[in-house]
Enzyme design. Structure first.
Site, PDB file in Angstrom:
ATOM      1  N   GLY A 189      -7.088 -15.578 -10.656  1.00  0.00           N
ATOM      2  CA  GLY A 189      -5.650 -15.803 -10.707  1.00  0.00           C
ATOM      3  C   GLY A 189      -5.131 -16.404  -9.416  1.00  0.00           C
ATOM      4  N   SER A 190      -3.950 -16.004  -9.043  1.00  0.00           N
ATOM      5  CA  SER A 190      -3.273 -16.633  -7.902  1.00  0.00           C
ATOM      6  C   SER A 190      -3.997 -16.398  -6.583  1.00  0.00           C
ATOM      7  CB  SER A 190      -1.853 -16.098  -7.793  1.00  0.00           C
ATOM      8  OG  SER A 190      -1.176 -16.300  -9.005  1.00  0.00           O
ATOM      9  N   ALA A 191      -4.856 -15.386  -6.513  1.00  0.00           N
ATOM     10  CA  ALA A 191      -5.585 -15.171  -5.266  1.00  0.00           C
ATOM     11  C   ALA A 191      -6.417 -16.398  -4.924  1.00  0.00           C
ATOM     12  CB  ALA A 191      -6.480 -13.935  -5.383  1.00  0.00           C
ATOM     13  N   PHE A 192      -6.771 -17.176  -5.968  1.00  0.00           N
ATOM     14  CA  PHE A 192      -7.590 -18.368  -5.743  1.00  0.00           C
ATOM     15  C   PHE A 192      -6.793 -19.470  -5.050  1.00  0.00           C
ATOM     16  CE2 PHE A 192      -9.758 -22.280  -7.036  1.00  0.00           C
ATOM     17  CZ  PHE A 192     -11.063 -21.964  -6.702  1.00  0.00           C
ATOM     18  N   LYS A 193      -5.456 -19.333  -5.032  1.00  0.00           N
ATOM     19  CA  LYS A 193      -4.618 -20.398  -4.457  1.00  0.00           C
ATOM     20  C   LYS A 193      -4.924 -20.630  -2.980  1.00  0.00           C
ATOM     21  CE  LYS A 193      -0.982 -19.811  -7.871  1.00  0.00           C
ATOM     22  NZ  LYS A 193       0.215 -19.028  -8.220  1.00  0.00           N
TER      23      LYS A 193
END
Lengths: 460, 485
Positions: free
Chosen positions: B215-219
């Site tokens: 999810g957004s942690a990959f951003k």
């Protein structure tokens, strides 16, 4: 012509008695056993057992007693017989004691010790009582009847582990088949010796229809058939094969006809096949022999034979050392039928070979006595007793190493089992007697009455 | 008669010869089925005949051995088994070994030649050596903080010391007590069957063996790629992202949970987790550079061992632009283990250098003499030091004034990134809550800890299940434990 010299009774020169040799060998035998006893204690508890001296004294006393009796009553006896018996019995006690360490709730060594002492006493009694082995012939018929009764008796008692071969009275269990072994040997030997002149022994006319199935052999054959029947009913294939082998060997030696061996082998194979395929208890033994690892493949864990083979394999050349193996994994028969596996694992191939050679030596000395005994009965008796030992060792040792199907029998002297130890001592006593008769200087023409001094076959 | 007797004797001699040859075959021929047969208990008996060496956490053994008096004599015991199970693994007499118990088995069981005082003479003495000790990198306080933070919820925590790669905490929840099936008996069989059949799979080491959509942690990875490739020069400059944003080549509108994402800067996008901005940046960076950066952080690596094998984290290498855009916000086929996301945080924290994470510090003899040291490996530059510095700045802002507010620690500099990953058919499953972060004490020259937390089944209100709500407090507890330790 070699046969002539071998067969000719030897009158002179008189042989040495060699009792000193026997005594020194006995000392060595006792020392080896005591060392084994101490080694077990060291391996298991890190200390020499406190009763080692007592054990040494006990075994030494028994050995000394045997020695004195032999020295006084059979001074010309073969000096190897008694030391080998003491050594084997002592090693057996050490092994049973060692396996007792794995089953603290079920000690077998004390009982075995009592039976061994009884065996040694019986040995002395037999050496004293059987002053002349030829007197046994008079009681041969009674012996045959007694053997049949002994063989038949266990039918009346419940079966143990699939075989009906025990008589149980309270805590005491006796395997009468063991005693029957000796009695039947005496009976067969007497029977065949009595009619020896009537049996064909020349081989001159091989196609001659002079069948042995006359009245001369009929009683022996009948007794043999009966014993077979009893044994098949009792599901003890090992002992029945043993008797069969004994009978064939004695017939061959008495008649000199190779046909007996062939016929015997044929009959034995047919019988073994029939029993092996029809009788479930025996059939499972054969299946186990063909594939000892079938139960592992089936996910039920290793069976007894597989465990036994693991033990041997783990021993390798020099073994793990007494007390350091895991042959107790074999389970309930580790102290009796499978005792050789402990030898294989803890003493290695070296120890196992030494042990088998001890048996070979014992059997060999028996045959030596047979060759030198002046009378036919004596020869047949010595051959019979030696063959019983040899066959028994082969069938058991071969069974636990996967060479032949396993049949429940006791390793002479070694295995837990009172009847077997006592019987083995009696066999050795008779061999001592026979070897004394063979080696003792005898008054001219005294002992040769049974046997013609020269035989037609040799004369030719 | 004597001739026949000789024949019989000869036959007996032959039988003896057959016996001896057969005995030699059985006793001396090597190999199966007689040697090394698994059905033969002898190896097991020898293996468990001495107490097994211990696994040490923070100077204290977390394992032990119990004398059962049975055939397989010493049985493994565990202190706080459930807490350390993802580290130690199990050593069962019936079901074998796993993790450190498995990979350091030679040391622990005493069979490793390293333990021999004279390796060249090994094999001469048959006596087994006492098992050696295995010292782990785990920090007890951090491990406990993570375990208690998850509090039985399904999830995992991985914490790394950025400068070295030491794994400070490795927690999987729910866990199991390995001593439940240490033995060989029926109790062990029952426990084993029960644990294997349990719906929440306690035997699964989620920290290294389970992959989740990040999810957004990959951003953070996407931001790194954008900075490295030059797509973004100034983190505070507007990115000219339209609103609504259509995935390239499709008519699909990408929704945004955050407000104010239209034309937002990279800094704002990371702080408030704008899907549109980051997806568009990923698409502009392009497949090749996105893959390059993801691989530099450790994605798509099948060979990572800590020393236990770590599952491969995935970033697809063959995608259309709209798939690249989705992957850049940690969706589509992008998956990561918690340890992988801790490595991302760790690389950012240590100036762009990624060090191989490791769990076993050293092996010693029973007496304590070291026999093997598995210190930090060489570092690898995942991103440039300048990019790392800018990423740290972005992450710090996300904590100070953004979605990661609940990870803030007084007296420490904390950088973090939340993630809330939808999954399941039609995104119907309870979302996974992520938080990745790093922290340093204010007076420390560089970050001392990097953490990744994933919470699978935050059972509360759906809206509450954001990385910031469920996962960030766990990460903060772990970081605090390390900083104060």
């Amino acid at each position: 012509m070699t046969a002539l010299t071998a067969d000719a009774p030897r009158h002179a020169p008189p042989r040495a008695k060699r009792r000193g040799v026997e005594l020194s060998l006995l000392v060595c035998a006792v020392l080896v056993c005591v060392y084994g006893y101490a080694a077990v204690g060291l391996a298991r508890h890190g200390a020499v057992p406190p009763d080692t001296a007592g054990y040494a004294a006990g075994l030494g006393t028994l050995a000394l007693l045997g020695h004195l009796v032999v020295r006084l009553r059979a001074p010309y006896a073969d000096p190897l017989l008694l030391p080998i018996a003491v050594l084997l019995n002592g090693i057996g006690l050490v092994l049973v004691h060692r396996l007792d360490q794995e089953t603290p709730g079920e000690l077998a060594a004390p009982t075995q010790l009592v039976w061994s002492a009884l065996g040694a006493v019986l040995f002395c009694a037999a050496v004293i009582a059987v002053h002349d082995h030829r007197r046994l012939r008079r009681h041969a018929r009674a012996g045959g009847v007694a053997a049949l009764l002994l063989l038949g008796a266990p039918v009346l008692f419940p079966s143990v582990n699939g075989a009906r071969i025990w008589i149980r009275v309270g805590d005491l269990s006796i395997q009468p088949g063991e005693f029957a072994k000796v009695l039947l040997t005496v009976y067969f030997a007497a029977r065949l010796a009595a009619h020896r002149p009537k049996l064909p022994h020349t081989g001159r006319r091989p196609k001659a229809p002079r069948g042995p199935f006359g009245r001369t052999l009929a009683p022996a054959l009948a007794v043999w058939l009966l014993s077979m029947l009893v044994l098949v009913v009792e599901r003890d294939l090992g002992t029945s094969l043993l008797f069969f082998g004994l009978f064939v060997v004695l017939l061959y030696v008495a008649t000199g006809r190779i046909g007996w061996i062939g016929a015997g082998l044929l009959l034995a194979s047919a019988g073994a096949w029939a029993v092996g395929s029809l009788e479930p208890h025996v059939h499972s033994r054969v299946a186990d022999w063909l594939d000892p690892f079938a139960s592992i493949t089936a996910g039920q864990g290793p069976g007894q034979l597989a465990q036994s083979l693991f033990a041997f394999a783990h021993g390798g050349m020099s073994g793990t050392g007494l007390g350091l193996g895991h042959s107790a994994l074999i389970g309930f028969a580790a102290k009796s039928d499978f005792i050789l596996a402990t030898v294989g694992e803890e003493l290695g191939l070296a120890g196992l070979t030494a042990l088998l050679l001890l048996y070979a030596l014992l059997v060999g000395r028996g045959f030596r006595a047979a060759l030198d005994t002046p009378d036919a009965f004596g020869t047949l008796l010595a051959v019979g007793l030696s063959s019983v030992l040899a066959l028994q060792v082969f069938v058991i040792a071969g069974g636990v190493t996967g060479l032949v199907p396993l049949t429940g029998m006791a390793m002479p002297f070694l295995a837990q089992g009172g009847s077997s130890v006592v019987t083995s001592w009696v066999i050795v006593a008779l061999l001592v007697r026979l070897s004394h008769a063979a080696r003792a200087p005898r008054p001219a023409a005294a002992g040769t009455a049974d046997r013609p001094p020269v035989r037609p076959a040799v004369l030719r | 008669m004597n001739r026949c007797t000789r024949h019989v004797a000869a036959v007996c001699a032959l039988l003896l010869a057959v016996l001896l040859v057969n005995a030699a075959r059985v006793q001396l021929v090597p190999g199966p089925p007689l040697r090394d047969n698994p059905a033969d208990l002898r190896d097991d008996i020898a293996r468990w005949s001495l107490p097994r060496g211990d696994i040490v956490v923070d100077g204290r053994p977390v394992t032990g051995s119990r004398d059962t008096g049975r055939r397989l004599r010493y049985e493994r015991t565990y202190r706080d088994g459930a807490l350390y199970a993802p580290v130690t693994g199990y050593a069962s007499q019936r079901y074998g070994t796993s993790l450190v118990e498995n990979l350091q088995d030679g040391i622990l069981a005493g069979t490793d030649p390293l333990l021999s005082p004279l390796p060249l003479l090994d094999g001469l003495g048959s006596r087994r050596r006492p098992g050696g000790r295995v010292v782990t990198t785990i920090r007890d306080a951090a491990q406990r903080a993570a375990f208690e933070g998850l509090d039985g919820r399904r999830g995992a925590v991985a914490a790394i010391e950025p400068a070295t790669g030491r794994i400070l905490a490795l927690v999987s929840s729910p866990s199991y007590d390995p001593s439940a099936f240490s033995g060989a008996g029926e109790a062990a069989a029952g426990a084993w069957t029960r644990l294997n059949g349990a719906a929440d799979r306690p035997l699964l080491n989620r920290a290294i063996r389970q992959t989740y959509p990040p999810g957004s942690a990959f951003k953070i990875v996407t931001a790194a790629a954008a900075l490295e490739s030059g797509v973004v020069e100034d983190v505070d400059a507007p990115t000219r992202t339209p609103h609504p944003y259509l995935l390239p080549g499709t008519a699909t509108v990408l929704p945004d949970a955050a407000e104010g994402c239209e034309d937002a800067s990279l800094s704002y996008a990371v702080r408030w987790s704008c899907n549109t901005v980051m997806a568009r940046l990923g698409a502009r960076v392009g497949l090749a550079d996105m893959v390059g950066t993801a691989v530099a952080f450790g994605f798509n690596d099948t060979g990572l061992r800590i020393p236990a094998a770590v599952a491969r984290s995935n970033f697809d290498t063959d995608m259309s632009p709209d798939q690249v855009a989705l992957s850049s916000i940690g969706q589509f086929n992008t998956t990561a283990t918690p340890l992988q996301m801790a490595m991302v945080a760790s690389a950012v924290a240590s100036g762009g250098t990624l060090r191989r994470p490791y769990l076993v510090e050293e092996a010693t003899r029973a007496g304590g003499d070291p026999v093997a040291h598995y210190g930090p490996g060489a570092g690898r530059q995942a991103v440039s030091a300048a990019t790392a510095a800018r990423l740290r700045e972005l992450m710090v802002r996300a904590v100070e004034d953004g979605t990661g507010g609940r990870a803030a620690i007084p007296g420490a500099v904390v950088g973090g990134k939340t993630g809330t990953a939808q999954h399941g058919v039609g995104n119907a499953g309870t979302p996974y809550a992520w938080f990745i972060s790093w922290a340093r004490a204010e007076d420390a020259p560089q970050p001392q800890v990097a953490v990744a937390v994933v919470v699978e089944d935050a059972t509360g209100d759906r809206a509450e299940i954001s990385g910031g709500g469920s996962a960030a407090p766990v990460a903060r507890a772990v970081m605090e434990a390390v900083l104060s330790g």
